[in-house]
Design an enzyme around this catalytic site. Structure first.
Site, short mmCIF file in Angstrom:
data_model
loop_
_atom_site.label_atom_id
_atom_site.label_comp_id
_atom_site.label_asym_id
_atom_site.label_seq_id
_atom_site.Cartn_x
_atom_site.Cartn_y
_atom_site.Cartn_z
N SER A 20 0.83 -1.22 0.00
CA SER A 20 0.00 0.00 0.00
C SER A 20 0.86 1.26 0.00
CB SER A 20 -0.99 0.00 1.17
OG SER A 20 -0.32 0.20 2.40
N ASN A 21 2.03 1.22 0.63
CA ASN A 21 2.92 2.39 0.56
C ASN A 21 3.48 2.57 -0.85
OD1 ASN A 21 3.38 3.93 3.18
ND2 ASN A 21 3.43 1.80 3.88
N ASN A 120 13.39 4.63 4.73
CA ASN A 120 12.50 3.58 5.26
C ASN A 120 11.31 4.26 5.93
OD1 ASN A 120 11.67 0.96 6.12
ND2 ASN A 120 12.43 1.40 8.17
N HIS A 122 8.49 3.63 9.07
CA HIS A 122 8.26 2.80 10.24
C HIS A 122 7.02 3.33 10.97
CE1 HIS A 122 9.41 0.04 13.44
NE2 HIS A 122 9.12 1.00 14.30
N ASP A 154 20.39 3.73 8.22
CA ASP A 154 21.79 3.67 8.61
C ASP A 154 22.09 2.25 9.09
OD1 ASP A 154 20.81 3.49 11.17
OD2 ASP A 154 21.78 5.30 11.92
N ASP A 158 16.02 0.87 12.47
CA ASP A 158 15.10 2.01 12.65
C ASP A 158 15.75 3.17 13.41
OD1 ASP A 158 13.12 0.43 11.39
OD2 ASP A 158 12.54 -0.46 13.29
N LYS A 185 -2.85 5.19 7.14
CA LYS A 185 -3.35 6.33 6.36
C LYS A 185 -2.35 7.48 6.39
CE LYS A 185 -8.32 5.96 6.62
NZ LYS A 185 -9.51 6.42 7.31
C1 GRF Z 1 3.78 -0.45 6.88
O1 GRF Z 1 3.07 -0.29 8.07
C2 GRF Z 1 5.20 0.01 7.05
O2 GRF Z 1 5.34 1.11 7.88
C3 GRF Z 1 5.81 -1.20 7.72
O3 GRF Z 1 5.24 -2.30 7.03
C4 GRF Z 1 3.96 -1.92 6.55
C5 GRF Z 1 3.95 -2.16 5.06
O4 GRF Z 1 2.67 -1.99 4.51
N1 GRF Z 1 7.25 -1.13 7.67
P1 GRF Z 1 2.46 -1.96 2.94
O5 GRF Z 1 3.06 -3.26 2.37
O6 GRF Z 1 3.14 -0.76 2.38
O7 GRF Z 1 0.98 -1.93 2.74
#
Ligand code: GRF
Length: 213
Positions: A20-21, A120, A122, A154, A158, A185
């Site tokens: 989703s990201n 990254n 998190h 790095d 995290d 979201k």
């Molecule tokens: C997200 O919550 C991200 O912060 C974490 O893993 C999840 C990945 O979600 N590291 P998606 O695959 O981007 O939906």
């Protein structure tokens, strides 16, 4: 190479899961925009949803196994993944790597090669709740606010310099699922915003640790 570039940046997204990201990054940088284009999606999981999303968007995909550390005591599996990844990254002339739900840790060598050019995301307000299940950790700690962080990668887990954070209130009725969904979201807003900051030269990798893992 440093940002800003005088051309659109070539981005590779690394993802192990649903993607989703990745989708939020694709939406923020559509074909033909001046700032960036996602050229490659890499995964350690052949069935990652992210790979399907990339294929649907006609983006090159590459997957290669990357065993978990406990199954790869010699480090050969990680080395092989990094070798494959580096080959693809060079082939596609990648400027920036965005880790988006990529569940593996790179070697100090790979990290330092991509220092200042690897982000990254998190789902916590770092430095709080590093590592696995940060939403669960936030609930267990009883905090009233958590959120998400985009940071440079790095040598630590995290720990890299923070580019930006977005805050989310923790509600009394929250469980891990509802809290994770609300943070997600915000992640979808945070990642594109952080990439824009970096590519326009407004975020810098100050204070990156050089220490090996
Ligand atoms: C997200 O919550 C991200 O912060 C974490 O893993 C999840 C990945 O979600 N590291 P998606 O695959 O981007 O939906």
């Amino acid at each position: 190479m440093s940002f800003p570039l005088n051309r659109p940046a070539n981005i590779a997204v690394f993802a192990s899961g649903r993607g989703s990201n990745l989708e939020s990054i694709l939406n923020a940088f559509p074909q033909g925009n001046d700032l960036a284009r996602v050229c490659l999606v890499m995964s350690d999981k052949p069935n990652a949803g992210a790979l399907q999303k990339a294929t649907d968007n006609k983006i090159a995909v590459h997957h290669f196994p990357f065993p978990a550390r406990k199954k790869d005591s010699s480090g050969k599996g990680r080395e092989a993944f990094e070798h494959q990844a580096q080959k693809q990254l060079e082939l596609m002339k990648i400027d920036l790597i965005c880790l988006a739900g990529f569940m593996r840790l790179f070697s100090a060598d790979f990290n330092s090669r991509w220092q200042g050019k690897m982000l990254n995301i998190h789902p916590s307000l770092l430095p709080d709740f590093k590592g696995l299940h940060p939403q669960r950790q936030a609930l267990q700690a009883g905090v009233t606010q958590t959120g998400c962080t985009v940071h440079f990668v790095d040598a630590g887990i995290d720990t890299g310099p923070i580019v930006l954070q977005r805050t989310v209130s923790v509600l009394a009725e929250d469980d891990e699922v509802t809290l994770s969904a609300r943070i997600l979201k915000e992640e979808h807003l945070a990642y594109p915003e952080a990439i824009k900051l970096l590519l326009s030269g407004k975020a810098r990798a100050k204070g990156l640790q050089e220490t090996a893992q």
